[in-house]
Motif scaffolding. Sequence first.
Motif, mmCIF file in Angstrom:
data_model
loop_
_atom_site.group_PDB
_atom_site.id
_atom_site.type_symbol
_atom_site.label_atom_id
_atom_site.label_comp_id
_atom_site.label_asym_id
_atom_site.label_seq_id
_atom_site.Cartn_x
_atom_site.Cartn_y
_atom_site.Cartn_z
ATOM 1 N N ALA A 1 8.925 -4.338 7.759
ATOM 2 C CA ALA A 1 8.470 -5.495 8.537
ATOM 3 C C ALA A 1 8.345 -5.148 10.009
ATOM 4 O O ALA A 1 9.202 -4.447 10.577
ATOM 5 C CB ALA A 1 9.443 -6.653 8.347
ATOM 6 N N ASN B 1 2.589 -12.518 9.302
ATOM 7 C CA ASN B 1 3.541 -11.418 9.294
ATOM 8 C C ASN B 1 2.737 -10.131 9.210
ATOM 9 O O ASN B 1 1.657 -10.099 8.615
ATOM 10 C CB ASN B 1 4.446 -11.489 8.052
ATOM 11 C CG ASN B 1 5.578 -12.491 8.142
ATOM 12 O OD1 ASN B 1 6.729 -12.166 7.860
ATOM 13 N ND2 ASN B 1 5.260 -13.726 8.497
ATOM 14 N N PHE C 1 -1.331 -11.605 0.863
ATOM 15 C CA PHE C 1 -1.431 -10.400 1.673
ATOM 16 C C PHE C 1 -2.897 -10.039 1.890
ATOM 17 O O PHE C 1 -3.759 -10.265 1.008
ATOM 18 C CB PHE C 1 -0.757 -9.225 0.968
ATOM 19 C CG PHE C 1 0.744 -9.229 1.038
ATOM 20 C CD1 PHE C 1 1.500 -9.797 0.020
ATOM 21 C CD2 PHE C 1 1.406 -8.653 2.116
ATOM 22 C CE1 PHE C 1 2.884 -9.793 0.072
ATOM 23 C CE2 PHE C 1 2.789 -8.651 2.180
ATOM 24 C CZ PHE C 1 3.524 -9.222 1.154
ATOM 25 N N PHE D 1 3.216 -5.808 8.343
ATOM 26 C CA PHE D 1 4.068 -4.795 7.740
ATOM 27 C C PHE D 1 3.406 -3.426 7.849
ATOM 28 O O PHE D 1 2.178 -3.321 7.831
ATOM 29 C CB PHE D 1 4.331 -5.110 6.267
ATOM 30 C CG PHE D 1 4.901 -6.480 6.049
ATOM 31 C CD1 PHE D 1 4.063 -7.552 5.804
ATOM 32 C CD2 PHE D 1 6.259 -6.701 6.131
ATOM 33 C CE1 PHE D 1 4.561 -8.832 5.632
ATOM 34 C CE2 PHE D 1 6.779 -7.976 5.963
ATOM 35 C CZ PHE D 1 5.932 -9.042 5.723
ATOM 36 N N GLY E 1 -5.750 -7.007 2.399
ATOM 37 C CA GLY E 1 -5.966 -5.798 1.614
ATOM 38 C C GLY E 1 -5.438 -4.527 2.257
ATOM 39 O O GLY E 1 -5.387 -3.482 1.616
ATOM 40 N N LEU F 1 0.293 -10.746 6.208
ATOM 41 C CA LEU F 1 0.664 -11.749 5.213
ATOM 42 C C LEU F 1 0.488 -13.112 5.849
ATOM 43 O O LEU F 1 0.978 -13.345 6.956
ATOM 44 C CB LEU F 1 2.118 -11.563 4.781
ATOM 45 C CG LEU F 1 2.711 -12.650 3.883
ATOM 46 C CD1 LEU F 1 2.049 -12.648 2.515
ATOM 47 C CD2 LEU F 1 4.229 -12.456 3.744
ATOM 48 N N TYR G 1 -0.335 -4.044 6.603
ATOM 49 C CA TYR G 1 -0.675 -5.242 5.848
ATOM 50 C C TYR G 1 -0.288 -6.487 6.638
ATOM 51 O O TYR G 1 0.792 -6.538 7.237
ATOM 52 C CB TYR G 1 0.075 -5.278 4.514
ATOM 53 C CG TYR G 1 -0.322 -4.193 3.551
ATOM 54 C CD1 TYR G 1 0.389 -2.998 3.491
ATOM 55 C CD2 TYR G 1 -1.402 -4.363 2.689
ATOM 56 C CE1 TYR G 1 0.031 -1.996 2.602
ATOM 57 C CE2 TYR G 1 -1.769 -3.365 1.787
ATOM 58 C CZ TYR G 1 -1.046 -2.189 1.761
ATOM 59 O OH TYR G 1 -1.416 -1.209 0.869
ATOM 60 N N PRO H 1 7.368 -1.033 2.146
ATOM 61 C CA PRO H 1 6.876 -1.603 3.407
ATOM 62 C C PRO H 1 8.030 -1.858 4.368
ATOM 63 O O PRO H 1 9.179 -2.034 3.960
ATOM 64 C CB PRO H 1 6.232 -2.926 2.962
ATOM 65 C CG PRO H 1 5.933 -2.749 1.518
ATOM 66 C CD PRO H 1 7.030 -1.879 0.984
ATOM 67 N N GLN I 1 3.399 0.433 6.077
ATOM 68 C CA GLN I 1 3.822 1.178 4.892
ATOM 69 C C GLN I 1 3.300 2.606 4.966
ATOM 70 O O GLN I 1 2.106 2.832 5.123
ATOM 71 C CB GLN I 1 3.335 0.522 3.602
ATOM 72 C CG GLN I 1 3.898 1.180 2.345
ATOM 73 C CD GLN I 1 3.441 0.517 1.065
ATOM 74 O OE1 GLN I 1 2.312 0.043 0.972
ATOM 75 N NE2 GLN I 1 4.309 0.480 0.048
#
Lengths: 118, 109
Positions: B48, B36, B100, B38, B102, B91, B89, B46, B40
Motif C-alpha cells: 500500500a 487507494n 481495481f 498500491f 488494470g 483501487l 494499481y 502488493p 507491486q
Amino acid sequence: EVQLVESGGGLVKPGGSLRLSCAASGFTFSSYNMNWVRQAPGKGLEWVSYISSSTSSIYYADSVKGRFTISRDNAKNSLYLQMNSLRAEDTAVYYCARVAGTTSIDYWGQGTLVTVSS
Amino acid sequence: QTVVTQEPSLTVSPGGTVTLTCASNTGAVTTGYYPNWFQQKPGQAPRALIYSTNNKHSWTPARFSGSLLGGKAALTLSGVQPEDEAEYYCLLYYGATQVFGGGTKLTVL
C-alpha cells in the motif's frame, strides 16, 4: 509486527471446493475489517470479498457471488474464504488484506495459489 | 459493469517525475471514491502507498503523492528511483464494492 499468512491453496478440479484461511497476528484482529483479493497468473488485482470486523457487513464481487463465502473467527484471529463450484477462471493467487477504517487497505499477506484444472 | 482504467505502461528517467492516472467509467473520480494506490514488484505481494486520495502510510516514501487531476485519481512520483520500477494499481470504492484498475507498468530507464 502485522502479519497475515494465507493457507489452503492447491490444485482442485472444476466444480470442486476449497477453503482458504488467513491467520492474522500483530494487531487486534477483531477491530479490523478484512478483504480477499485475487490475482490470476500474469493479470491484475481483482477484489473478491469484504467482511466487517463484526461480520455485520459482507460484500462480494459479482464474479464470485453465490459461490464463495467469506467468514471470520475473531477468537482464532482468522479469516476464511469458502470457495465452491470452482471454475478455471478462479485460478489465481488469493491474498487476504487488512482494511484500516473502511476504505484503506494497508497490509497484505503473501498469498496462496489456487489452481482449478482437470 | 464498472471499469477502472489506468495507463497500461509508462516510462520515466531516473530522477524524473511521472504521473499515473485512474479513471472510472461512471464519471469523474472524487474523494468519495477513496482512491487507494498500491505498488507491486514481480513475485511480491502488493504494498500500500496511498489511501483516501492523498494520505500516505507511515512507510510511503515522500516522493509519492496522491491527488485528483482532471476528473481522475492521480499518483505522482517525483525524483524517481530505479527501485520504483514496478506495477502500480489504483483501487476505487463504489459503496459495497471495490474495483481495481488494470495496473500501470512503470519502467525506469
